[in-house]
Design an enzyme around this catalytic site. Structure first.
Site, PDB file in Angstrom:
ATOM      1  N   ALA A  23       0.848  -1.194   0.000  1.00 55.64           N
ATOM      2  CA  ALA A  23       0.000   0.000   0.000  1.00 55.64           C
ATOM      3  C   ALA A  23       0.882   1.241   0.000  1.00 55.64           C
ATOM      4  O   ALA A  23       2.095   1.170  -0.208  1.00 55.64           O
ATOM      5  CB  ALA A  23      -0.940  -0.005   1.201  1.00 55.64           C
ATOM      6  N   ASN A  24       0.278   2.393   0.211  1.00 55.78           N
ATOM      7  CA  ASN A  24       1.018   3.648   0.356  1.00 55.78           C
ATOM      8  C   ASN A  24       0.372   4.478   1.462  1.00 55.78           C
ATOM      9  O   ASN A  24      -0.568   4.022   2.106  1.00 55.78           O
ATOM     10  CB  ASN A  24       1.059   4.408  -0.970  1.00 55.78           C
ATOM     11  CG  ASN A  24      -0.326   4.731  -1.481  1.00 55.78           C
ATOM     12  OD1 ASN A  24      -1.138   5.329  -0.779  1.00 55.78           O
ATOM     13  ND2 ASN A  24      -0.624   4.326  -2.715  1.00 55.78           N
ATOM     14  N   ARG A  25       0.849   5.698   1.660  1.00 54.27           N
ATOM     15  CA  ARG A  25       0.420   6.502   2.811  1.00 54.27           C
ATOM     16  C   ARG A  25      -0.779   7.412   2.521  1.00 54.27           C
ATOM     17  O   ARG A  25      -1.088   8.285   3.304  1.00 54.27           O
ATOM     18  CB  ARG A  25       1.588   7.360   3.308  1.00 54.27           C
ATOM     19  CG  ARG A  25       2.743   6.562   3.892  1.00 54.27           C
ATOM     20  CD  ARG A  25       3.791   7.502   4.507  1.00 54.27           C
ATOM     21  NE  ARG A  25       4.858   6.763   5.148  1.00 54.27           N
ATOM     22  CZ  ARG A  25       5.988   6.417   4.551  1.00 54.27           C
ATOM     23  NH1 ARG A  25       6.192   6.756   3.283  1.00 54.27           N
ATOM     24  NH2 ARG A  25       6.918   5.750   5.203  1.00 54.27           N
ATOM     25  N   ALA A  27      -4.359   7.037  -4.989  1.00 54.37           N
ATOM     26  CA  ALA A  27      -2.953   6.632  -5.132  1.00 54.37           C
ATOM     27  C   ALA A  27      -2.928   5.113  -5.301  1.00 54.37           C
ATOM     28  O   ALA A  27      -2.774   4.365  -4.345  1.00 54.37           O
ATOM     29  CB  ALA A  27      -2.148   7.065  -3.910  1.00 54.37           C
TER      30      ALA A  27
END
Length: 403
Positions: free
Chosen positions: A211-213, A277
Site C-alpha cells: 500500500a502507500n500513505r 494513489a
C-alpha cells in the site's frame, strides 16, 4: 445564477478571519445575490469598510446610533429586509451574546430583530471552540433554530496552532446559504462526476499487503465539493479511515483491479477525477497462508503491474469530456506531470510534491498542468483545494459546450 435577487445581509464579525468576508461577498454576488454588509467595530480593525463597500457595491452599515440611519429605526429595516442573515466570522463572544439575547450594537440588534434564517460561520482558537461556555452557546443557538457551517480543522492564522476552529471556506458558506434558501442547484447540476480516492491494498498473504500513505482526505474533499456544486458524484474509495462524504454515492474497494471494475461500472460520466494513489504493482499470486520466516532468509516477492486506471479511461471509448489526474511526486514535479498528461490521455494533471507532509496531512500545495501551461496555487487546506478545483472543473465543463 443560484442566488439571483436573494437579499443577503452579511454581518462581518471581529477576528482575523474577517478577511474571508471579502471573498464571500464576491462569491455571493457572482451567484446573483444582493449583499448588504454590516461590520462590527472589531471587524473594522481587520478589514476596511471601504474594501467591503467596493466589493458589495453598496453602503456599509456599522453603528447602532447612526443619526441618519436610525431616524427610521434602521436596524429593524435591515433585519426585516433580508432573505438570509449570515454572520461570518462568528466569534465566541458574539455567540455568547446571541445566546443570552444581548443586542448592544448594530449587529446584535439585527440578529435579535430579524425574522429571516440566520447562518453562522464560527471561527476561533480550538481551545475557545471546545470551551464549555462556547458549547453551551452553540447548543442554545441550535435549539433556537439557527444554522451553522463549520468550523473546519486546520492551522490557525493568528497562533499557528492546529485544530477545529478555522472558518469555513467562502464556497462552503455559499453552499450552506443555497441549501437554506432552497436554491442550491449549483453550476454542476445535471452532471455526473466520477472520483477515485485513497490507496489500494494489494495482498501479499492473508495478513500483509502492499500500500502507500494516502489518507484519502483530498479525494474525499473533492467529491464533497463537487456534490455541493450540484453534481451527482460517484466516489470509488480504497480503504480509508474517513466517513463517506454526504450526498455522494460511495463504492468501497480494496485492490486496483476492484477499483478499475468499479470505475468502469460507474461510466458514463461527464468528468472523472482520479485522485486515488493506486499501487503500481501487486503480487503475481498472493499466498493462501501467512508467509513464515525461514532459515533461507526473506522470501522473494514476484510482482506484476497493476492496471493503469487513468490511462484506461483517458484513452478509452467511454472517455468523459474532462479527465483529471493527480501526480504525486518527490522530484521533477512539473516534468513528470507534463509527461503523465500526454501518456495518460488526461486534460489536466493536478501535481503535488509529496516529499513533505502532504500524505496524511491537512494541507496541500498543487500546480495545475494542462496543455495551456502551468497554474500555481498557494498552500491551502485540502478542503480549500477541493473547493477551488471543483469550481475549475465546473468552468472547464461549461467551456466544452456539452449539455
Amino acid at each position: 445564477m443560484t442566488l439571483a435577487d436573494k437579499r443577503i445581509l452579511l454581518i462581518i464579525g471581529g477576528g482575523i478571519a474577517a478577511y474571508k468576508g471579502l471573498d464571500l461577498i464576491r462569491r455571493l454576488r457572482e451567484r446573483g445575490a444582493k449583499v448588504t454588509p454590516v461590520m462590527t467595530r472589531a471587524a473594522a480593525e481587520f478589514v476596511t469598510p471601504l474594501s467591503v463597500g467596493v466589493l458589495a457595491g453598496t453602503k456599509v452599515y456599522g453603528e447602532l446610533f447612526d443619526r441618519d440611519d436610525e431616524q427610521d429605526v434602521g436596524h429593524i429595516r435591515l433585519a426585516r429586509g433580508a432573505d438570509l442573515v449570515i454572520l461570518a466570522p462568528a466569534s465566541a463572544t458574539r455567540m455568547g451574546k446571541m445566546a443570552a439575547g444581548i443586542g448592544d450594537d448594530l449587529a446584535g440588534a439585527i440578529l435579535l430583530a430579524t425574522r429571516a434564517p440566520v447562518l453562522l460561520a464560527p471561527a476561533m482558537n480550538p481551545a475557545m471552540w471546545t470551551h464549555p461556555a462556547t458549547r453551551r452557546s452553540l447548543e442554545t443557538l441550535k435549539g433556537d433554530g439557527l444554522h451553522f457551517v463549520g468550523p473546519n480543522r486546520g492551522e490557525m492564522a493568528e497562533s499557528g496552532e492546529s485544530g477545529e476552529g478555522r472558518i469555513a471556506e467562502p464556497l462552503e458558506i455559499v453552499a450552506a446559504a443555497e441549501a437554506i434558501l432552497g436554491t442550491g442547484a449549483g453550476p454542476l447540476a445535471g452532471r455526473h462526476i466520477l472520483v477515485t480516492s485513497g490507496p489500494t491494498h494489494e495482498p501479499i498473504d492473508p495478513v500483509r499487503y502492499i500500500a502507500n500513505r494516502s489518507s484519502g482526505r483530498q479525494g474525499h474533499a473533492i467529491a464533497a465539493s463537487l456534490a455541493r456544486l450540484g453534481a451527482r458524484v460517484t466516489l470509488v474509495s480504497g480503504p480509508v479511515a474517513l466517513a463517506d462524504p454526504p450526498d455522494v454515492s460511495t463504492v468501497h474497494v480494496e485492490t486496483a483491479r476492484e477499483m478499475l471494475a468499479a470505475v468502469e461500472a460507474a461510466l458514463p460520466a461527464d468528468a472523472a477525477v482520479f485522485v486515488a494513489a493506486v499501487a503500481d504493482w501487486r503480487m503475481e499470486g498472493d499466498a493462501a497462508h501467512k508467509i513464515k520466516k525461514g532459515p533461507e532468509g526473506p522470501p522473494s516477492l514476484h510482482l506484476v503491474e497493476n492496471p493503469d486506471i487513468l490511462r484506461t479511461v483517458g484513452i478509452g471509448p467511454r472517455r468523459p469530456a474532462l479527465v483529471v489526474g493527480f501526480a504525486a511526486e518527490t522530484r521533477d514535479l512539473l516534468e513528470n506531470a507534463a509527461a503523465k498528461l500526454e501518456r495518460k490521455g488526461a486534460d489536466l494533471i493536478v501535481a503535488n510534491d509529496v516529499s513533505g507532509d502532504v500524505m496524511g496531512g491537512e494541507a496541500n500545495t498543487v500546480r495545475l498542468v494542462s496543455r495551456d501551461g502551468v497554474e500555481e496555487w498557494p498552500r491551502m487546506p485540502k478542503g480549500a483545494v477541493a473547493d477551488r478545483l471543483a469550481l475549475d472543473i465546473a468552468r472547464r465543463l461549461a467551456e466544452t459546450g456539452r449539455p
